[in-house]
Design a protein around this motif. Structure first.
Motif, short mmCIF file in Angstrom:
data_model
loop_
_atom_site.label_atom_id
_atom_site.label_comp_id
_atom_site.label_asym_id
_atom_site.label_seq_id
_atom_site.Cartn_x
_atom_site.Cartn_y
_atom_site.Cartn_z
N THR A 186 0.83 -1.20 0.00
CA THR A 186 0.00 0.00 0.00
C THR A 186 0.87 1.25 0.00
OG1 THR A 186 -0.15 -0.02 2.42
CG2 THR A 186 -1.89 -1.15 1.19
N TYR A 187 0.31 2.34 -0.53
CA TYR A 187 1.02 3.61 -0.61
C TYR A 187 0.04 4.73 -0.34
CZ TYR A 187 4.43 0.64 -2.89
OH TYR A 187 5.31 -0.36 -3.16
N TYR A 188 0.54 5.78 0.33
CA TYR A 188 -0.32 6.87 0.75
C TYR A 188 0.30 8.22 0.49
CZ TYR A 188 -2.59 3.14 3.42
OH TYR A 188 -3.23 1.99 3.79
N ALA A 189 -0.55 9.17 0.20
CA ALA A 189 -0.11 10.55 0.16
C ALA A 189 0.27 10.99 1.57
CB ALA A 189 -1.20 11.46 -0.40
N ASP A 190 1.23 11.88 1.67
CA ASP A 190 1.67 12.34 2.98
C ASP A 190 0.53 12.97 3.79
OD1 ASP A 190 4.97 13.44 1.87
OD2 ASP A 190 4.25 11.49 2.54
N SER A 191 -0.41 13.58 3.10
CA SER A 191 -1.49 14.27 3.77
C SER A 191 -2.46 13.35 4.51
CB SER A 191 -2.27 15.13 2.77
OG SER A 191 -2.81 14.33 1.74
N VAL A 192 -2.46 12.07 4.15
CA VAL A 192 -3.40 11.13 4.77
C VAL A 192 -2.70 9.99 5.49
CG1 VAL A 192 -5.09 11.66 2.97
CG2 VAL A 192 -3.66 9.62 2.75
N LYS A 193 -1.41 9.91 5.37
CA LYS A 193 -0.66 8.82 5.98
C LYS A 193 -0.86 8.82 7.49
CE LYS A 193 3.85 6.59 5.51
NZ LYS A 193 5.21 6.73 4.95
N GLY A 194 -1.19 7.66 8.02
CA GLY A 194 -1.44 7.53 9.44
C GLY A 194 -2.90 7.70 9.82
N ARG A 195 -3.69 8.23 8.91
CA ARG A 195 -5.11 8.42 9.16
C ARG A 195 -5.99 7.54 8.28
NH1 ARG A 195 -7.42 13.12 8.02
NH2 ARG A 195 -5.90 13.69 6.39
N PHE A 196 -5.57 7.34 7.04
CA PHE A 196 -6.35 6.55 6.09
C PHE A 196 -5.71 5.18 5.89
CE2 PHE A 196 -8.30 10.26 3.45
CZ PHE A 196 -8.75 10.85 4.61
N THR A 197 -6.55 4.20 5.60
CA THR A 197 -6.07 2.85 5.31
C THR A 197 -6.81 2.30 4.10
OG1 THR A 197 -5.62 2.41 7.65
CG2 THR A 197 -5.73 0.52 6.17
N ILE A 198 -6.05 1.89 3.10
CA ILE A 198 -6.64 1.26 1.93
C ILE A 198 -6.52 -0.25 2.07
CG2 ILE A 198 -4.50 1.39 0.58
CD1 ILE A 198 -6.24 1.86 -1.91
N SER A 199 -7.55 -0.95 1.67
CA SER A 199 -7.55 -2.40 1.74
C SER A 199 -8.44 -2.96 0.64
CB SER A 199 -8.03 -2.89 3.12
OG SER A 199 -9.36 -2.48 3.36
N ARG A 200 -8.39 -4.26 0.46
CA ARG A 200 -9.25 -4.87 -0.55
C ARG A 200 -9.65 -6.27 -0.14
NH1 ARG A 200 -5.98 -4.53 -5.89
NH2 ARG A 200 -7.91 -5.44 -6.76
N ASP A 201 -10.79 -6.68 -0.63
CA ASP A 201 -11.30 -8.02 -0.45
C ASP A 201 -11.61 -8.56 -1.83
OD1 ASP A 201 -12.60 -10.39 0.08
OD2 ASP A 201 -13.84 -9.58 1.69
N ASN A 202 -10.70 -9.32 -2.37
CA ASN A 202 -10.86 -9.79 -3.75
C ASN A 202 -11.98 -10.82 -3.90
OD1 ASN A 202 -8.87 -8.14 -4.83
ND2 ASN A 202 -7.25 -9.65 -4.53
N ASN A 261 -9.99 7.86 9.03
CA ASN A 261 -10.12 8.22 10.43
C ASN A 261 -9.58 9.63 10.66
OD1 ASN A 261 -11.07 5.60 11.01
ND2 ASN A 261 -8.99 4.84 11.36
N SER A 262 -9.97 10.20 11.78
CA SER A 262 -9.50 11.53 12.17
C SER A 262 -9.67 12.53 11.03
CB SER A 262 -8.04 11.47 12.61
OG SER A 262 -7.86 10.58 13.70
N LEU A 263 -10.84 12.54 10.46
CA LEU A 263 -11.09 13.39 9.30
C LEU A 263 -10.96 14.87 9.64
CD1 LEU A 263 -14.01 11.38 7.72
CD2 LEU A 263 -11.88 12.00 6.56
N LYS A 264 -10.46 15.61 8.68
CA LYS A 264 -10.25 17.04 8.79
C LYS A 264 -11.04 17.76 7.71
CE LYS A 264 -5.45 16.20 10.17
NZ LYS A 264 -4.02 16.48 9.84
N PRO A 265 -11.37 19.02 7.94
CA PRO A 265 -12.09 19.78 6.90
C PRO A 265 -11.38 19.77 5.55
CG PRO A 265 -12.18 20.97 8.96
CD PRO A 265 -11.25 19.80 9.19
#
Length: 126
Positions: A58-74, A84-88
């Motif tokens: 997985t790879y994340y933009a710096d702006s969301v790293k630590g707050r967002f998680t991408i996953s998949r169920d094939n 998580n911890s959403l910001k405006p």
């Protein structure tokens, strides 16, 4: 042809969580890499996160790293974005994208993804 449909967006307060889903058609979807992008009004579409076909990388933009998680169920042909911890500043139209190439290169480029969903709106109030 692969079709992608996003869902799960909504209006939340800062600090809240949302989980976006991207349902996909196509029997070969499990071989596709998938990314999430977002676009706020008047701004460029920006990369959020990406995941390889197996879900192992997985790879994340710096702006969301630590707050967002991408996953998949094939088994369900579905990709998720747990936010998580959403910001405006997370307020945007979120797009799911996929491509049959397994190369995990240039993941922040729109041109790297052949298939796109219609987008789901996420609005975060302060």
């Amino acid at each position: 042809q692969v079709q992608l449909v996003e869902s799960g967006g909504g209006l939340v307060q800062a600090g809240d969580s949302l989980r976006l889903s991207c349902g996909a058609s196509g029997r070969t979807f499990r071989n596709y890499k998938t990314g999430w992008f977002r676009q706020a009004p008047g701004k460029e579409r920006e990369f959020v996160a990406a995941i390889n076909w197996s879900g192992r990388s997985t790879y994340y933009a710096d702006s969301v790293k630590g707050r967002f998680t991408i996953s998949r169920d094939n088994t369900k042909n579905t990709v998720y974005l747990q936010m998580n911890s959403l910001k405006p500043e997370d307020t945007a139209l979120y797009y799911c994208a996929a491509d049959e190439s397994s190369l995990m290169l240039l993941l922040d480029r729109r041109e790297s993804y052949r298939y796109w969903g219609q987008g789901t709106q996420v609005t975060v109030s302060s």
